[in-house]
Motif scaffolding. Structure first.
Motif, PDB file in Angstrom:
ATOM      1  N   SER A  29     -10.268 121.691 105.328  1.00  0.00           N
ATOM      2  CA  SER A  29     -11.378 122.585 105.238  1.00  0.00           C
ATOM      3  C   SER A  29     -11.293 124.009 106.166  1.00  0.00           C
ATOM      4  O   SER A  29     -10.890 123.836 107.387  1.00  0.00           O
ATOM      5  N   GLU A  30     -11.697 125.115 105.462  1.00  0.00           N
ATOM      6  CA  GLU A  30     -11.484 126.045 106.404  1.00  0.00           C
ATOM      7  C   GLU A  30     -12.609 126.212 107.479  1.00  0.00           C
ATOM      8  O   GLU A  30     -12.402 126.803 108.586  1.00  0.00           O
ATOM      9  N   ASN A  31     -13.720 125.667 107.037  1.00  0.00           N
ATOM     10  CA  ASN A  31     -14.723 125.546 108.288  1.00  0.00           C
ATOM     11  C   ASN A  31     -14.584 124.244 109.102  1.00  0.00           C
ATOM     12  O   ASN A  31     -14.436 123.183 108.643  1.00  0.00           O
ATOM     13  N   GLY A  32     -14.782 124.630 110.290  1.00  0.00           N
ATOM     14  CA  GLY A  32     -15.149 123.493 111.231  1.00  0.00           C
ATOM     15  C   GLY A  32     -14.108 123.242 112.193  1.00  0.00           C
ATOM     16  O   GLY A  32     -13.770 122.176 113.120  1.00  0.00           O
ATOM     17  N   CYS A  33     -12.736 123.982 112.074  1.00  0.00           N
ATOM     18  CA  CYS A  33     -11.844 123.526 112.803  1.00  0.00           C
ATOM     19  C   CYS A  33     -11.847 124.122 114.133  1.00  0.00           C
ATOM     20  O   CYS A  33     -12.428 125.535 114.479  1.00  0.00           O
ATOM     21  N   LYS A  34     -11.650 123.485 115.295  1.00  0.00           N
ATOM     22  CA  LYS A  34     -12.112 123.595 116.704  1.00  0.00           C
ATOM     23  C   LYS A  34     -10.644 123.825 117.387  1.00  0.00           C
ATOM     24  O   LYS A  34     -10.076 123.044 117.728  1.00  0.00           O
ATOM     25  N   GLU A  35     -10.471 124.975 117.654  1.00  0.00           N
ATOM     26  CA  GLU A  35      -9.174 125.467 118.197  1.00  0.00           C
ATOM     27  C   GLU A  35      -9.498 125.458 119.623  1.00  0.00           C
ATOM     28  O   GLU A  35     -10.587 125.514 120.143  1.00  0.00           O
ATOM     29  N   GLY A  36      -8.211 125.300 120.419  1.00  0.00           N
ATOM     30  CA  GLY A  36      -8.467 125.204 121.717  1.00  0.00           C
ATOM     31  C   GLY A  36      -8.092 123.621 122.442  1.00  0.00           C
ATOM     32  O   GLY A  36      -7.386 123.038 121.771  1.00  0.00           O
ATOM     33  N   GLU A  37      -8.825 123.444 123.494  1.00  0.00           N
ATOM     34  CA  GLU A  37      -8.633 122.222 124.100  1.00  0.00           C
ATOM     35  C   GLU A  37      -9.769 121.436 123.826  1.00  0.00           C
ATOM     36  O   GLU A  37     -10.788 121.698 123.769  1.00  0.00           O
ATOM     37  N   SER A  38      -9.345 120.267 123.326  1.00  0.00           N
ATOM     38  CA  SER A  38     -10.466 119.192 123.194  1.00  0.00           C
ATOM     39  C   SER A  38      -9.793 117.557 123.856  1.00  0.00           C
ATOM     40  O   SER A  38      -8.672 117.634 124.259  1.00  0.00           O
ATOM     41  N   ALA A  39     -10.684 116.784 124.165  1.00  0.00           N
ATOM     42  CA  ALA A  39     -10.326 115.439 124.649  1.00  0.00           C
ATOM     43  C   ALA A  39     -10.151 114.589 123.526  1.00  0.00           C
ATOM     44  O   ALA A  39     -10.973 114.720 122.280  1.00  0.00           O
ATOM     45  N   ALA A  40      -9.211 113.692 123.872  1.00  0.00           N
ATOM     46  CA  ALA A  40      -9.071 112.555 122.607  1.00  0.00           C
ATOM     47  C   ALA A  40     -10.068 111.894 122.164  1.00  0.00           C
ATOM     48  O   ALA A  40     -10.781 111.342 122.836  1.00  0.00           O
ATOM     49  N   GLY A  41     -10.006 111.963 120.762  1.00  0.00           N
ATOM     50  CA  GLY A  41     -11.315 111.065 120.259  1.00  0.00           C
ATOM     51  C   GLY A  41     -12.478 112.011 119.732  1.00  0.00           C
ATOM     52  O   GLY A  41     -13.614 111.662 119.144  1.00  0.00           O
ATOM     53  N   GLU A  42     -12.339 113.488 120.235  1.00  0.00           N
ATOM     54  CA  GLU A  42     -13.273 114.411 119.621  1.00  0.00           C
ATOM     55  C   GLU A  42     -12.943 114.880 118.287  1.00  0.00           C
ATOM     56  O   GLU A  42     -11.842 115.037 117.869  1.00  0.00           O
ATOM     57  N   VAL A  43     -14.055 115.263 117.568  1.00  0.00           N
ATOM     58  CA  VAL A  43     -13.798 115.803 116.268  1.00  0.00           C
ATOM     59  C   VAL A  43     -13.377 117.378 116.371  1.00  0.00           C
ATOM     60  O   VAL A  43     -13.758 117.954 116.922  1.00  0.00           O
ATOM     61  N   ILE A  44     -12.108 117.475 115.622  1.00  0.00           N
ATOM     62  CA  ILE A  44     -11.767 118.757 115.778  1.00  0.00           C
ATOM     63  C   ILE A  44     -11.354 119.612 114.420  1.00  0.00           C
ATOM     64  O   ILE A  44     -11.085 120.712 114.411  1.00  0.00           O
ATOM     65  N   ALA A  45     -11.764 118.855 113.183  1.00  0.00           N
ATOM     66  CA  ALA A  45     -11.554 119.548 112.044  1.00  0.00           C
ATOM     67  C   ALA A  45     -12.082 118.632 110.869  1.00  0.00           C
ATOM     68  O   ALA A  45     -12.586 117.490 111.161  1.00  0.00           O
TER      69      ALA A  45
END
Length: 282
Positions: free
Chosen positions: A224-240
């Motif tokens: 989906s075009e919306n909701g993509c979280k660029e950058g750093e995240s922790a394992a297990g977090e929602v990224i898209a």
């Protein structure tokens, strides 16, 4: 009767003649057929000879019917051997090229798979990889409650373009639009996420890397075009979130894995982590 014949009182007359119809009406039925032999008194022999058949009674013309013969079309040119050979070669050449291309693709795929098996087996033996890295889901399997709609490998033809022998570098899940996708990694891993548009049909693509897996890229297509979280995240977090962008036949989630820049069959454990958010085990 034989005695009379011997004394000359009776004689035998041979004849193939047929009595004319005018005379036949006054004779018994037995006289209607040709007479081969008859015993006739000698004194009346001259008077019983059948009258001569008039020439006018004979057919003047005889028509013989023959079926029409089929004559060859002499106006149509006959192809020589060179023309025939050229037409056959002209028809079969594209097939030969297509066969050669298909054979090259199949051989290349087999060599690649063999290389991967050797590489993974070596990694398992040396302790660098586990046996779980070899297991990849196939069409019909259930992963985290979702059905695998298409597996990794060579497709007979592309489902949209119809192009033959197209490699499918990922595993498709029949997941609806808006399904959350999680960062893949071990517990506590930092991941890096990048979102970009693929003009070759992948739609919105999400690439992620994890600290514990150097050289690995976990990739999600048709997002989906919306909701993509660029950058750093922790394992297990929602990224898209999954979507239906790019070239496809319907909404689904396409998960892929690259190792050192090359696509490999995605292991089930990585796909489960991406779709459930559960960290990978040590």
């Amino acid at each position: 009767m034989l005695e009379k014949i011997g004394r000359g009182e009776l004689s035998i007359i041979e004849s193939d003649a047929v009595l004319p119809s005018s005379s036949a009406t006054h004779l018994p039925k037995s006289f209607h057929s040709p007479v081969r032999a008859a015993a006739i008194p000698s004194d009346s022999q001259p008077n019983l000879r059948p009258p001569a058949i008039q020439a006018s009674a004979m057919p003047q013309h005889i028509h013989i019917h023959t079926p029409p013969s089929v004559s060859p079309n002499l106006d149509q040119p006959i192809e020589d051997d060179d023309d025939i050979k050229f037409s056959i070669s002209d028809i079969s050449l594209p097939r030969l090229i297509m066969t050669a291309v298909c054979a090259a693709v199949i051989i290349g795929s087999l060599l690649y798979i063999a290389d991967r098996i050797i590489s993974i087996t070596t990694g398992v033996i040396t302790g660098q990889e586990s046996i779980e890295d070899i297991i990849t889901p196939i069409t019909g399997d259930i992963v985290a409650g979702y059905t695998v709609s298409d597996e990794y490998g060579i497709r007979p033809f592309h489902p949209v373009t119809g192009e033959p022998n197209v490699p499918h570098n990922g595993v498709d899940l029949a997941a609806p639009v808006g399904t959350p996708i999680y960062a893949v990694g071990k517990a506590g891993d930092k991941t890096t996420v990048k979102c970009w548009w693929d003009e070759d049909g992948g739609g919105w693509v999400v690439n992620q890397t994890a600290e514990s897996y150097p050289g690995y890229v976990f990739q999600s297509l048709h997002m989906s075009e919306n909701g993509c979280k660029e950058g750093e995240s922790a394992a297990g977090e929602v990224i898209a979130y999954s979507g239906n962008s790019g070239l496809g036949t319907g909404e689904h989630y396409d998960f892929r894995v690259k190792i050192n820049g090359e696509y490999v069959p995605p292991a089930t454990k990585y796909l489960e982590s991406a779709i459930t958010g559960q960290p990978l085990k040590e």
